[in-house]
Design a protein around this motif. Structure first.
Motif, mmCIF file in Angstrom:
data_model
loop_
_atom_site.group_PDB
_atom_site.id
_atom_site.type_symbol
_atom_site.label_atom_id
_atom_site.label_comp_id
_atom_site.label_asym_id
_atom_site.label_seq_id
_atom_site.Cartn_x
_atom_site.Cartn_y
_atom_site.Cartn_z
ATOM 1 N N VAL A 158 8.041 48.132 -77.762
ATOM 2 C CA VAL A 158 8.571 49.429 -77.801
ATOM 3 C C VAL A 158 7.790 50.397 -76.777
ATOM 4 C CG1 VAL A 158 9.110 51.581 -79.126
ATOM 5 C CG2 VAL A 158 9.462 49.122 -79.839
ATOM 6 N N ASN A 159 6.461 50.114 -76.887
ATOM 7 C CA ASN A 159 5.822 51.232 -75.779
ATOM 8 C C ASN A 159 5.909 50.621 -74.304
ATOM 9 O OD1 ASN A 159 4.173 52.306 -78.049
ATOM 10 N ND2 ASN A 159 2.630 51.115 -77.965
ATOM 11 N N LYS A 160 6.166 49.407 -74.285
ATOM 12 C CA LYS A 160 6.390 49.132 -72.605
ATOM 13 C C LYS A 160 7.810 49.729 -72.234
ATOM 14 C CE LYS A 160 3.796 44.554 -72.799
ATOM 15 N NZ LYS A 160 3.937 43.074 -72.836
ATOM 16 N N ILE A 161 8.810 49.769 -73.215
ATOM 17 C CA ILE A 161 9.903 50.353 -72.927
ATOM 18 C C ILE A 161 9.756 51.868 -72.508
ATOM 19 C CG2 ILE A 161 12.269 51.200 -73.558
ATOM 20 C CD1 ILE A 161 12.163 48.812 -75.650
ATOM 21 N N LEU A 162 8.815 52.614 -73.125
ATOM 22 C CA LEU A 162 8.819 54.038 -72.926
ATOM 23 C C LEU A 162 7.921 54.053 -71.482
ATOM 24 C CD1 LEU A 162 7.954 55.047 -76.373
ATOM 25 C CD2 LEU A 162 9.842 55.707 -75.264
ATOM 26 N N ILE A 163 7.066 53.048 -71.500
ATOM 27 C CA ILE A 163 6.094 53.338 -70.206
ATOM 28 C C ILE A 163 6.963 53.009 -68.870
ATOM 29 C CG2 ILE A 163 4.222 51.990 -68.769
ATOM 30 C CD1 ILE A 163 2.900 51.377 -71.356
ATOM 31 N N LYS A 164 7.759 51.851 -68.981
ATOM 32 C CA LYS A 164 8.740 51.818 -67.835
ATOM 33 C C LYS A 164 9.810 52.862 -67.510
ATOM 34 C CE LYS A 164 8.940 46.928 -68.151
ATOM 35 N NZ LYS A 164 9.632 45.390 -68.438
ATOM 36 N N ILE A 165 10.195 53.512 -68.678
ATOM 37 C CA ILE A 165 10.992 54.823 -68.389
ATOM 38 C C ILE A 165 10.176 55.839 -67.670
ATOM 39 C CG2 ILE A 165 12.175 56.834 -69.547
ATOM 40 C CD1 ILE A 165 12.997 54.572 -72.049
ATOM 41 N N LEU A 166 9.041 56.250 -68.259
ATOM 42 C CA LEU A 166 8.264 57.244 -67.559
ATOM 43 C C LEU A 166 8.083 56.799 -66.012
ATOM 44 C CD1 LEU A 166 5.412 57.848 -70.210
ATOM 45 C CD2 LEU A 166 7.376 59.387 -69.717
ATOM 46 N N CYS A 167 7.698 55.466 -65.742
ATOM 47 C CA CYS A 167 7.467 55.211 -64.368
ATOM 48 C C CYS A 167 8.722 55.504 -63.375
ATOM 49 C CB CYS A 167 6.926 53.578 -64.419
ATOM 50 S SG CYS A 167 5.393 53.409 -65.070
ATOM 51 N N LYS A 168 9.708 55.229 -64.266
ATOM 52 C CA LYS A 168 11.076 55.055 -63.288
ATOM 53 C C LYS A 168 11.585 56.562 -63.057
ATOM 54 C CE LYS A 168 13.611 50.967 -64.422
ATOM 55 N NZ LYS A 168 14.734 50.221 -64.785
ATOM 56 N N GLU A 169 10.965 57.437 -63.926
ATOM 57 C CA GLU A 169 11.348 58.922 -63.939
ATOM 58 C C GLU A 169 10.381 59.335 -62.783
ATOM 59 O OE1 GLU A 169 10.848 63.262 -64.750
ATOM 60 O OE2 GLU A 169 9.417 61.383 -64.679
ATOM 61 N N ASN A 170 9.140 58.871 -62.892
ATOM 62 C CA ASN A 170 8.166 59.291 -61.725
ATOM 63 C C ASN A 170 8.643 59.086 -60.333
ATOM 64 O OD1 ASN A 170 5.443 60.665 -61.003
ATOM 65 N ND2 ASN A 170 4.978 58.448 -60.541
ATOM 66 N N ARG A 171 9.420 57.867 -60.187
ATOM 67 C CA ARG A 171 9.736 57.415 -58.869
ATOM 68 C C ARG A 171 11.219 57.822 -58.607
ATOM 69 N NH1 ARG A 171 7.705 51.189 -59.886
ATOM 70 N NH2 ARG A 171 5.459 51.427 -60.037
ATOM 71 N N GLY A 172 11.785 58.745 -59.453
ATOM 72 C CA GLY A 172 13.061 59.124 -59.182
ATOM 73 C C GLY A 172 14.299 58.142 -59.184
ATOM 74 N N ARG A 173 14.138 57.076 -60.225
ATOM 75 C CA ARG A 173 15.169 56.267 -60.283
ATOM 76 C C ARG A 173 16.001 56.648 -61.471
ATOM 77 N NH1 ARG A 173 11.829 50.444 -59.324
ATOM 78 N NH2 ARG A 173 11.053 50.875 -57.076
ATOM 79 N N ILE A 174 15.481 57.423 -62.295
ATOM 80 C CA ILE A 174 16.164 57.994 -63.423
ATOM 81 C C ILE A 174 16.393 59.559 -63.266
ATOM 82 C CG2 ILE A 174 16.151 55.913 -65.073
ATOM 83 C CD1 ILE A 174 14.104 57.580 -66.508
ATOM 84 N N ASN A 175 17.319 60.142 -64.055
ATOM 85 C CA ASN A 175 17.237 61.883 -64.172
ATOM 86 C C ASN A 175 15.880 62.092 -64.465
ATOM 87 O OD1 ASN A 175 19.744 61.628 -62.865
ATOM 88 N ND2 ASN A 175 20.813 61.900 -64.893
ATOM 89 N N PRO A 176 15.412 63.269 -64.223
ATOM 90 C CA PRO A 176 14.211 63.814 -64.681
ATOM 91 C C PRO A 176 14.243 64.308 -66.215
ATOM 92 C CG PRO A 176 15.022 65.184 -62.668
ATOM 93 C CD PRO A 176 15.955 64.157 -63.045
ATOM 94 N N ILE A 177 13.097 63.935 -66.869
ATOM 95 C CA ILE A 177 12.943 64.119 -68.371
ATOM 96 C C ILE A 177 11.961 65.456 -68.556
ATOM 97 C CG2 ILE A 177 11.774 63.220 -70.319
ATOM 98 C CD1 ILE A 177 12.153 60.376 -68.862
ATOM 99 N N TYR A 178 12.339 66.213 -69.530
ATOM 100 C CA TYR A 178 11.624 67.486 -69.678
ATOM 101 C C TYR A 178 10.122 67.030 -69.829
ATOM 102 C CZ TYR A 178 16.165 68.615 -71.446
ATOM 103 O OH TYR A 178 17.702 68.911 -71.419
ATOM 104 N N ASP A 179 9.607 68.098 -69.262
ATOM 105 C CA ASP A 179 7.892 67.862 -69.336
ATOM 106 C C ASP A 179 7.316 67.724 -70.703
ATOM 107 O OD1 ASP A 179 7.693 67.913 -66.460
ATOM 108 O OD2 ASP A 179 7.367 70.114 -66.380
ATOM 109 N N TYR A 180 7.706 68.328 -71.728
ATOM 110 C CA TYR A 180 7.359 68.475 -73.007
ATOM 111 C C TYR A 180 7.566 67.005 -73.523
ATOM 112 C CZ TYR A 180 6.244 69.416 -77.837
ATOM 113 O OH TYR A 180 5.714 69.181 -79.180
ATOM 114 N N THR A 181 8.570 66.262 -73.369
ATOM 115 C CA THR A 181 9.139 64.949 -73.804
ATOM 116 C C THR A 181 8.098 64.092 -73.122
ATOM 117 O OG1 THR A 181 11.315 65.709 -73.983
ATOM 118 C CG2 THR A 181 10.750 63.253 -73.727
#
Length: 272
Positions: A158-181
């Motif tokens: 589960v943690n790996k899923i969350l880490i991958k999501i953060l990495c993709k957001e950082n690279r602009g591959r998914i829509n921006p996530i709220y900073d607080y989130t």
């Protein structure tokens, strides 16, 4: 600052119900985290659901239930329950090995099948056991005639899923996530890593495990016949193990936090 570690200090503590609530929050696309359906879809894929089932599920209309009550053979509560287009998904969450209960999954499964909400459903039941370690698999088999299934899921996945999501957001591959989130998810990953990934060691012919929280807090537990129990004189155990490893220095600060951190670091180096 890690809000999860702060809330876990003093007389209060973060329990499995709290962690289940946060997981349900992340899974729900209608919540205000800004993740949309990204985490939910990746979570479902980790449970080996097909792309077709994920695509035919109305992701934005999920009814995620917390502490769902079932009554066979006695009153029990399933941590998280929700439905996809083909499955009723029931998640039993464990963050500590000592919280395991005999036949818990079997009882919850039977209770779910006979509950008023689902006894007339044509959907298959997917029981998910979310645990810290691989050796936690239950001796449990659902009714395969109904295409019911059982999946073991590790918290590190589960943690790996969350880490991958953060990495993709950082690279602009998914829509921006709220900073607080983003900050909250990072704190959650750190907290869960320390909570669900202890290190193990033998000392004085007994088996122990040690947790090191991001706050620096150290927890040592001893393996007993039925469960892991907190060690009251943990500093003595840690000191003895450091002496065994020739790492103990008389002039060092004598408290569990400093000595425990030294032992934990040694154990994580896989040099024992």
């Amino acid at each position: 600052m890690n809000i999860f570690e702060i809330l876990n200090q003093g007389k209060g503590c973060i329990n499995e119900e709290n962690i289940s609530s946060f997981l349900a929050y992340l899974l729900d696309p209608n919540e205000d985290h800004g993740l949309g359906t990204v985490f939910l879809e990746k979570f479902l894929k980790k449970l080996n659901l097909t792309d077709g089932e994920i695509k035919t599920t109305n992701m934005n209309n999920l009814n995620i239930k917390l502490e769902f009550q079932v009554n066979i053979p006695a009153k029990r509560y399933i941590d998280i329950v929700f439905e996809t287009s083909e499955h009723i998904i029931a998640i039993e969450n464990k963050i500590l090995e000592s919280s395991k209960r005999p036949k818990q999954l079997e009882d919850e499964y039977n209770g779910l099948k006979s509950s008023e909400n689902y006894k007339n459903s044509n959907k298959a039941i997917l029981m998910v056991y979310l645990v810290p370690e691989k050796d936690k698999k239950e001796n449990f088999e659902p009714d395969k005639n109904n295409k019911d299934k059982y999946e073991l899921l590790l918290w590190k996945d589960v943690n790996k899923i969350l880490i991958k999501i953060l990495c993709k957001e950082n690279r602009g591959r998914i829509n921006p996530i709220y900073d607080y989130t983003k900050h909250t998810i990072k704190a959650f990953i750190s907290f869960m890593n320390s909570t669900t990934q202890p290190e193990y060691f033998y000392c004085n012919e007994k088996y122990y495990r040690i947790f090191k929280y991001s706050s620096g807090k150290i927890l040592v537990q001893e393996e007993t016949k039925n469960a892991w129990k907190n060690v009251k004189s943990s500093i003595a155990i840690v000191r003895d193990k450091l002496k065994e490893l020739n790492l103990y220095e008389e002039k060092t600060t004598q408290n569990t936090r400093s000595l425990g951190a030294k032992l934990y670091k040694k154990l994580t180096q896989n040099m024992l």
